[in-house]
Design an enzyme around this catalytic site. Sequence first.
Site, PDB file in Angstrom:
ATOM      1  N   PRO A  66       2.625  -1.881  13.519  1.00 41.52           N
ATOM      2  CA  PRO A  66       1.676  -1.057  12.752  1.00 41.52           C
ATOM      3  C   PRO A  66       2.066   0.414  12.512  1.00 41.52           C
ATOM      4  O   PRO A  66       2.043   0.867  11.372  1.00 41.52           O
ATOM      5  CB  PRO A  66       0.389  -1.141  13.590  1.00 41.52           C
ATOM      6  CG  PRO A  66       0.513  -2.413  14.366  1.00 41.52           C
ATOM      7  CD  PRO A  66       1.978  -2.554  14.663  1.00 41.52           C
ATOM      8  N   THR A  96       5.542   0.865   8.124  1.00 39.56           N
ATOM      9  CA  THR A  96       5.229   2.128   7.440  1.00 39.56           C
ATOM     10  C   THR A  96       4.796   3.123   8.502  1.00 39.56           C
ATOM     11  O   THR A  96       3.742   2.949   9.116  1.00 39.56           O
ATOM     12  CB  THR A  96       4.087   1.937   6.424  1.00 39.56           C
ATOM     13  OG1 THR A  96       4.482   0.963   5.470  1.00 39.56           O
ATOM     14  CG2 THR A  96       3.771   3.244   5.712  1.00 39.56           C
ATOM     15  N   LYS A 171       8.160   5.893   0.423  1.00 38.44           N
ATOM     16  CA  LYS A 171       6.956   5.050   0.510  1.00 38.44           C
ATOM     17  C   LYS A 171       5.691   5.915   0.525  1.00 38.44           C
ATOM     18  O   LYS A 171       4.709   5.647  -0.170  1.00 38.44           O
ATOM     19  CB  LYS A 171       7.058   4.213   1.786  1.00 38.44           C
ATOM     20  CG  LYS A 171       5.774   3.616   2.293  1.00 38.44           C
ATOM     21  CD  LYS A 171       5.493   2.254   1.728  1.00 38.44           C
ATOM     22  CE  LYS A 171       4.104   1.785   2.135  1.00 38.44           C
ATOM     23  NZ  LYS A 171       3.727   0.546   1.599  1.00 38.44           N
ATOM     24  N   LYS A 246      -4.409   4.998   5.824  1.00 37.22           N
ATOM     25  CA  LYS A 246      -3.293   5.272   6.746  1.00 37.22           C
ATOM     26  C   LYS A 246      -2.148   5.955   5.996  1.00 37.22           C
ATOM     27  O   LYS A 246      -1.607   6.968   6.435  1.00 37.22           O
ATOM     28  CB  LYS A 246      -2.811   3.942   7.347  1.00 37.22           C
ATOM     29  CG  LYS A 246      -1.543   4.077   8.159  1.00 37.22           C
ATOM     30  CD  LYS A 246      -0.900   2.730   8.466  1.00 37.22           C
ATOM     31  CE  LYS A 246       0.529   2.943   8.937  1.00 37.22           C
ATOM     32  NZ  LYS A 246       1.251   1.719   9.197  1.00 37.22           N
TER      33      LYS A 246
END
Length: 296
Positions: A66, A96, A171, A246
């Site tokens: 995560p 990520t 990203k 997030k």
Amino acid sequence: MTKIGFIGLGNMGLHMVRNLLAAGHELKVFDLAEATVAAAAEAGASPAGSVAEAAKGVEVVISMVPAGKHVKAVYLGDQGVIANADAGALLVDCSTIDVATAREVSAAAADAGFEMLDAPVSGGVGGAEAGTLTFMVGGSPEAFARVSPLLEIMGKNIIHAGGPGNGEAAKICNNMMLAISMIGASEIFALGRRLGLEDQTLFDVASTSSARCWSIDTYCPVPGPVPTSPANRDYEGGFAAALMLKDVLLSQEAAQDVGLDTPLGAHAAEIYTKFADKGHANMDFSAIFKMLNGDL
Ligand code: NAD
């Protein structure tokens, strides 16, 4: 055939493992959740009892966990990948996470003589299952060339973004724009309705004019104009607002680290925080339309 250790078999990782197995590679897998290890074993992977065990005796280690703290737990310390992988193994983290942690772990790997890549993805669970993910990769050109054949099994677009941490940087920048553009798209449909425009009419104009963007023409936040968008299935499935929050928070952390003011990114983070606080974190992120339209 490559021997791969794969760590993190959640919504994304398990599909990625299945695709690597189907392409004929040999996988040792580990996850803290035993049920997912069993599911990967059913697909033909060898279960490992720990991170250290998954990292030993393989040519490539791939992780999909995560957040930054989980990546540190997987790679650093006596029981981590770096202390246990075979010399010459290539380390690839697809999670990520924040740019600073990606660079810190990559530097620790380099100090121990390993090449490491950060290779986060976009494309969601559907892309992981179909093997059509986009990978944004940070690390040396040599390591990128070495990993590309494996990433091509799991993805469709493989982009070398530069040195360590640059995959995460790409990203985070992409998803900050997505957070902002989905709010913009939602605001124009809410305003259009109040001004007497049909959703379809505004879509026909905006999707062929200068407002055109992915959040309108591919992932339209109102039901109707784009039949495949989550708006047509009550905003279920798709990309959860929690994950969007997030990513946009990661963009703000990164902006703060480099002393850059990104006012729209900051405002998007506030809007998605409010949405999550209202209890909608599991809805697709395009349901932000409902909040902005006054329906939630
Ligand atoms: P997930 O929570 O479904 O899976 C993560 C897995 O990692 C869990 O099974 C967990 O048990 C395991 N894990 C955590 N710490 C571990 C440890 N120390 N050792 C072994 N296993 C450990 O998450 P996901 O949806 O698969 O996402 C993984 C990453 O991919 C995240 O960083 C996420 O932001 C990113 N991502 C997700 C999506 C998506 O649509 N789900 C899309 C793009 C990127």
